[in-house]
Write an enzyme that holds these catalytic residues in place. Structure first.
Site, short mmCIF file in Angstrom:
data_model
loop_
_atom_site.label_atom_id
_atom_site.label_comp_id
_atom_site.label_asym_id
_atom_site.label_seq_id
_atom_site.Cartn_x
_atom_site.Cartn_y
_atom_site.Cartn_z
N HIS A 147 -7.62 -3.34 0.03
CA HIS A 147 -6.64 -2.34 0.25
C HIS A 147 -5.96 -2.13 1.50
O HIS A 147 -5.45 -1.04 1.47
CB HIS A 147 -7.41 -0.79 -0.07
CG HIS A 147 -7.99 -1.42 -0.91
ND1 HIS A 147 -7.29 -1.19 -2.90
CD2 HIS A 147 -9.26 -0.19 -1.77
CE1 HIS A 147 -8.11 -0.68 -3.05
NE2 HIS A 147 -9.73 -0.52 -2.57
N GLU B 286 0.45 -1.14 -0.24
CA GLU B 286 0.19 -0.10 0.23
C GLU B 286 1.05 1.26 0.29
O GLU B 286 1.60 1.54 0.46
CB GLU B 286 -1.28 -0.09 1.28
CG GLU B 286 -1.92 -1.07 1.60
CD GLU B 286 -2.60 -1.16 0.65
OE1 GLU B 286 -3.03 -0.46 -0.33
OE2 GLU B 286 -2.94 -2.63 -0.34
#
Length: 297
Positions: free
Chosen positions: A248, A72
Site C-alpha cells: 500500500h 494511493e
C-alpha cells in the site's frame, strides 16, 4: 464549417428534403427525424476517425512500453470507493517490455484539498504521514510534472504525449491501438476510479495522454494463466516471489507490479490493453482480446 441546425418547420423540411428523407409529420416528428439523422452522422464520423487511428492486424502497433502506476488515496475505514478519495501518492514506472526492465521512474506525493487531513486509518494503511502531504504539490502541479517526465521520453514513446489523440469509444473499441505504449495498473481502480475522481473533483479537463485504453494487470494475469483473479501477492506467489517493500505504498506496489510484468514477458506473454476509461463512471472492457476472459467456476 458546421451546418446551422434548422429551427422552423420549413427549414427542417427543406433540410430533410435535401437529404432525401421524408418531410411528412408535425414539427416534433420532423425534429426527431433530424436529430436521429445527426446522431447517425456523428457515429459515422467517429467510426471514420477510428479507422484513421486504428491499424490492421498485419500492421498493428505492438506494445513496447508500459507506464505502470499504483496511486494511493485518502480513505476512511469501511467506506471503500464511496469515499471521496483524493490522490496522495502518484508513481509511474516506464517499463520496457522487450528489455524487461524499468527505464525510468517518476514519483510524487500529492496534497489533498477537499479533505486535507489524513485519517488515522489512511496513515496506518499507506504509511504516508500528514507532514509529507502537507508539503507536497497539488494534483494539477504533479500532473504537469508527470507530463514533463513523459515528454522527456518522446524519442521512444510513439506517438508522444504531445501528439496522442484518443477517440471516444463507440459500442466496441479496436483491440489494436496505434501506440507502442500504454498505462498499466493493478485492476481498473487506479485509472478508472482514483484518477477519474480526481479530475472530476478538481474540475480539470482530462488530457488525451492519460485516458483511453490501458492494461489491467490483475485481470490480464487471470486471463493469460486461466486462474481466479488475485492481488499482487497472489500473482507474485505464482513464481515463488515475495513482496518487496511496504504494501500500500504506491512506489513499492508499482515496483512489484513491474516484477510481475517482467516474469510474464519472460514467458513470452504479449501485452495488450484490456480496458479503457474516458472519465469518471465512463469506462469498460476492450472486446476481442487475444487472451479470452477467464471465468472461474
Amino acid at each position: 464549417m458546421n451546418q446551422k441546425t434548422p429551427s422552423t418547420v420549413e427549414e427542417i423540411r427543406i433540410a430533410l428534403q435535401e437529404l432525401g428523407l421524408s418531410t411528412n409529420g408535425n414539427k416534433e416528428k420532423l425534429k426527431r427525424r433530424w436529430k436521429f439523422r445527426e446522431k447517425r452522422l456523428e457515429e459515422k464520423r467517429k467510426q471514420e476517425r477510428y479507422q484513421k487511428f486504428s491499424t490492421s492486424n498485419e500492421n498493428k502497433t505492438c506494445l513496447r512500453y508500459l507506464l505502470i502506476v499504483d496511486v494511493e488515496a485518502t480513505c476512511e475505514e469501511g467506506c471503500g470507493f464511496s469515499f471521496e478519495n483524493e490522490i496522495i501518492e502518484l508513481p509511474c514506472l516506464l517499463f520496457d517490455l522487450i528489455e524487461k526492465s524499468i527505464i525510468d521512474e517518476f514519483h510524487s506525493y500529492v496534497r489533498p484539498s477537499m479533505n486535507p487531513t489524513l485519517s488515522d486509518y489512511c496513515k496506518s494503511l499507506t504509511g504516508i504521514q500528514q507532514c509529507t502531504v502537507d508539503k507536497a504539490p497539488i494534483f494539477s502541479d504533479v500532473l504537469e510534472e508527470l507530463f514533463i517526465f513523459l515528454r522527456k521520453h518522446s524519442n521512444i514513446l510513439v506517438p508522444s504525449v504531445d501528439e496522442i489523440e484518443i477517440i471516444e469509444p463507440l459500442k466496441s473499441v479496436p483491440r489494436t491501438q496505434p501506440k507502442n505504449w500504454a498505462w498499466a495498473c493493478d485492476g481498473p481502480w487506479d485509472m478508472a476510479s482514483f484518477l477519474a475522481k480526481q479530475f472530476k473533483y478538481d474540475k480539470m479537463p482530462i488530457p488525451d495522454w492519460i485516458k483511453g485504453p490501458f492494461v489491467d494487470i490483475r485481470s490480464f494475469y487471470k486471463d493469460v494463466y486461466r486462474v481466479p483473479r488475485t492481488n499482487i501477492n497472489g500473482m507474485l506467489e505464482h513464481w515463488g516471489l515475495q513482496f518487496e517493500g511496504s504494501e500500500h505504498r504506491g512506489i513499492d506496489d508499482a515496483r512489484n507490479l513491474s516484477r510481475i510484468v517482467k516474469k510474464m514477458c519472460s514467458e513470452n506473454v504479449e501485452f495488450e490493453c484490456n480496458r479503457w476509461w474516458m472519465e469518471y463512471e465512463k469506462n469498460g472492457w476492450i472486446p476481442n482480446r487475444s487472451y479470452p476472459p477467464y471465468f472461474a467456476s
